[in-house]
Design an enzyme around this catalytic site. Sequence first.
Site, PDB file in Angstrom:
ATOM      1  N   GLU A  49       0.863  -1.176   0.000  1.00  0.00           N
ATOM      2  CA  GLU A  49       0.000   0.000   0.000  1.00  0.00           C
ATOM      3  C   GLU A  49       0.899   1.224   0.000  1.00  0.00           C
ATOM      4  OE1 GLU A  49      -2.620  -0.151   3.338  1.00  0.00           O
ATOM      5  OE2 GLU A  49      -3.672  -1.934   2.624  1.00  0.00           O
ATOM      6  N   ASP A  60      -5.829   8.974   9.962  1.00  0.00           N
ATOM      7  CA  ASP A  60      -4.504   8.495  10.332  1.00  0.00           C
ATOM      8  C   ASP A  60      -4.033   9.102  11.644  1.00  0.00           C
ATOM      9  OD1 ASP A  60      -3.740   6.778   8.065  1.00  0.00           O
ATOM     10  OD2 ASP A  60      -4.010   8.613   6.913  1.00  0.00           O
ATOM     11  N   TYR A 175     -10.774  -4.558   3.261  1.00  0.00           N
ATOM     12  CA  TYR A 175      -9.855  -4.110   4.306  1.00  0.00           C
ATOM     13  C   TYR A 175     -10.662  -3.935   5.581  1.00  0.00           C
ATOM     14  CZ  TYR A 175      -5.979  -1.425   6.403  1.00  0.00           C
ATOM     15  OH  TYR A 175      -4.958  -0.987   7.202  1.00  0.00           O
TER      16      TYR A 175
END
Length: 279
Positions: A49, A60, A175
């Site tokens: 990734e 994040d 995911y």
Amino acid sequence: MSRLEATFAALKAEGRSAFVTFITAGDPDHASSLEILKGLPDAGADIIELGMPFTDPAADGPAIDLAAHRALHAGANMKQTLSMVRDFRAGNAGTPIVLMGYFNPVYAYGIDRFVTDAADAGVDGLIIVDLPPEEDEELRLPANKAGIDVIRLATPTSDDARLTTILDGASGFVYYVAVAGVTGGKSATTEDIKAAVDRIKAQTDLPVAVGFGIRTPEQAGSVASVADAAVVGSAIVQTIASGLDESGKATAGMVKDVLDFTRHLAEGVRTAKQEKGCC
């Protein structure tokens, strides 16, 4: 068969899960980042990734947030990110690359231009964390037409009804975000992860990759024992940060240290299922 399909099929035949690594394109500088990217497959990465740097990476944690700002400060942009993929592909035709990030840089680049350039560069998949399934057709349809998978995210709060929506149109793999919150946070238990993976697999034949909170070979191995892939991002990105000098420049041993750490993590994934006697 796409590179992602071929990779998961080959690993399934070997009886093991995939090791997925994440780095931010251009962190801490273009040359060092490209050297790490090219070295990841030999260090054990089955899928890579590659983060698209963005000024406001809301999903994040601090490690990847700082990595994005280091990359942008060093001149990273979408054109450079795609150039990295092309340079990688010149020496590696088999390892899948998934671009991960936010919709704003893609939209600013131009969706049609982005899809064309990404496909030409050798991108295999996209994870756009802030683009919900209900709103991704303008990117997903042209991407799929160009042979690029759009990978959907599931979370601990995704109930069965929401999973149906998430999986409708998903491709490549799913995911699963193992914990609520941002990247680099706490870890989920193996039992909770297994239950979530089983629930997702009840609705799809797609492989399920699990990320968020994996920092050690032991944690990576535990996840790999119950999922089709274990994803490590923040821990690798923090190793990059640890290899910078006081001015933020890469030290002489930084790339080697990052790849050595990656190799250590990969061993945890590669031995996980064999140790549990599955094969």
